[in-house]
Design a protein around this motif. Structure first.
Motif, PDB file in Angstrom:
ATOM      1  N   LEU A 174      -3.170   6.396  -3.063  1.00 57.33           N
ATOM      2  CA  LEU A 174      -2.159   5.455  -2.581  1.00 57.33           C
ATOM      3  C   LEU A 174      -0.729   5.725  -3.043  1.00 57.33           C
ATOM      4  O   LEU A 174       0.213   5.372  -2.331  1.00 57.33           O
ATOM      5  CB  LEU A 174      -2.546   4.025  -2.999  1.00 57.33           C
ATOM      6  N   VAL A 175      -0.549   6.300  -4.207  1.00 54.67           N
ATOM      7  CA  VAL A 175       0.804   6.421  -4.764  1.00 54.67           C
ATOM      8  C   VAL A 175       1.426   7.741  -4.335  1.00 54.67           C
ATOM      9  O   VAL A 175       1.509   8.698  -5.097  1.00 54.67           O
ATOM     10  CB  VAL A 175       0.782   6.278  -6.300  1.00 54.67           C
ATOM     11  N   ARG A 176       1.825   7.809  -3.079  1.00 59.16           N
ATOM     12  CA  ARG A 176       2.472   9.003  -2.543  1.00 59.16           C
ATOM     13  C   ARG A 176       3.882   8.609  -2.123  1.00 59.16           C
ATOM     14  O   ARG A 176       4.076   7.744  -1.269  1.00 59.16           O
ATOM     15  CB  ARG A 176       1.718   9.577  -1.347  1.00 59.16           C
ATOM     16  N   ASP A 177       4.881   9.230  -2.717  1.00 57.09           N
ATOM     17  CA  ASP A 177       6.270   8.858  -2.460  1.00 57.09           C
ATOM     18  C   ASP A 177       6.741   9.483  -1.153  1.00 57.09           C
ATOM     19  O   ASP A 177       7.522  10.438  -1.125  1.00 57.09           O
ATOM     20  CB  ASP A 177       7.158   9.297  -3.629  1.00 57.09           C
ATOM     21  N   LEU A 178       6.257   8.932  -0.063  1.00 65.76           N
ATOM     22  CA  LEU A 178       6.623   9.386   1.275  1.00 65.76           C
ATOM     23  C   LEU A 178       7.680   8.438   1.837  1.00 65.76           C
ATOM     24  O   LEU A 178       7.627   7.216   1.603  1.00 65.76           O
ATOM     25  CB  LEU A 178       5.384   9.397   2.172  1.00 65.76           C
TER      26      LEU A 178
END
Length: 235
Positions: free
Chosen positions: A135-139
């Motif tokens: 979940l923690v993807r800096d997109l």
């Protein structure tokens, strides 16, 4: 449409299905070296693809086509009496938006949710690495919508903002707040947010007719199902 013909896709080896115990699953996913382009993502969502972490994927099973992509057409959505009550019941919540990033507050809530609601699933036991990878993807198009009561975090809806709609990636919430029906409320809120943003749909992911855990998805009417690569409306 994006020129999808130039994209490369790969298929996994068959593995045990997470939803239907007697089936083998195969997953088709976009070449991981392909940059996560929001328009490519939007175009693939029209073809039933979803995002998990850094990957865009869809089921590609040889013997089974039970996984059906779903989306809610925002302009046509007609809430039921129960859904109106759920919306009213949560009117005291404050929603704020955050860019994806790891925090102990988010992970603690996620951990409690998985432990109490999905201890029989493939995301158990939860870990910080699993949470971050999933979940923690800096997109640039990804958002953490936080639902708070007097500052206390009750739910997080991880959502991708695409040109053609909101993609509900995953929602986790306080498992002790059963009366609020937080999972259902977060979907209702995303429908209103998509309408506010002028977007056409909320993409809910896959529905499997014989999987009880997915029955809630068809509570939102009308809903569109991707059948034989055509979106069909179910009223």
């Amino acid at each position: 449409m994006t020129e999808l013909a130039r994209l490369k896709f790969y298929a996994t080896q068959p593995h045990a299905c997470s939803y239907l115990p007697d089936e083998q699953a195969t997953t088709l996913f976009l070449d991981p070296s392909q940059p996560m382009d929001v328009q490519v993502y939007a175009d693939l969502s029209e073809m039933g693809f979803r995002r998990s972490g850094d990957h865009l994927y869809r089921p590609h099973c040889l013997r089974c086509d039970a996984c059906t992509a779903t989306r809610i057409p925002v302009a046509l959505f007609n809430p039921s009496r129960q859904q109106k009550r759920i919306f009213k019941r949560n009117a005291d919540l404050h929603v704020q938006v955050a860019r994806p990033g790891f925090s102990e507050e988010h992970f603690d809530l996620y951990q409690r949710y998985i432990q109490q609601r999905h201890a029989d699933g493939d995301m158990y036991p939860p870990s910080r690495d699993q949470f971050s990878t999933f979940l923690v993807r800096d997109l640039p198009f990804s958002r953490f919508y936080e639902f708070r009561l007097d500052g206390r975090l009750l739910a997080v809806a991880v959502t991708d903002v695409l040109p053609n709609g909101l993609s509900a990636v995953y929602t986790f919430y306080d498992p002790d707040e059963e009366r609020r029906s937080l999972g259902r409320y977060c979907i209702l809120w995303q429908i209103t947010e998509a309408e506010r943003l002028g977007l056409e749909a909320v993409y809910l992911g896959y529905w499997i007719k014989n999987c009880k855990k997915m029955n809630y998805k068809t509570e939102y009417r009308p809903i569109e199902l991707l059948i034989n690569q055509r979106w069909s409306t179910l009223y």
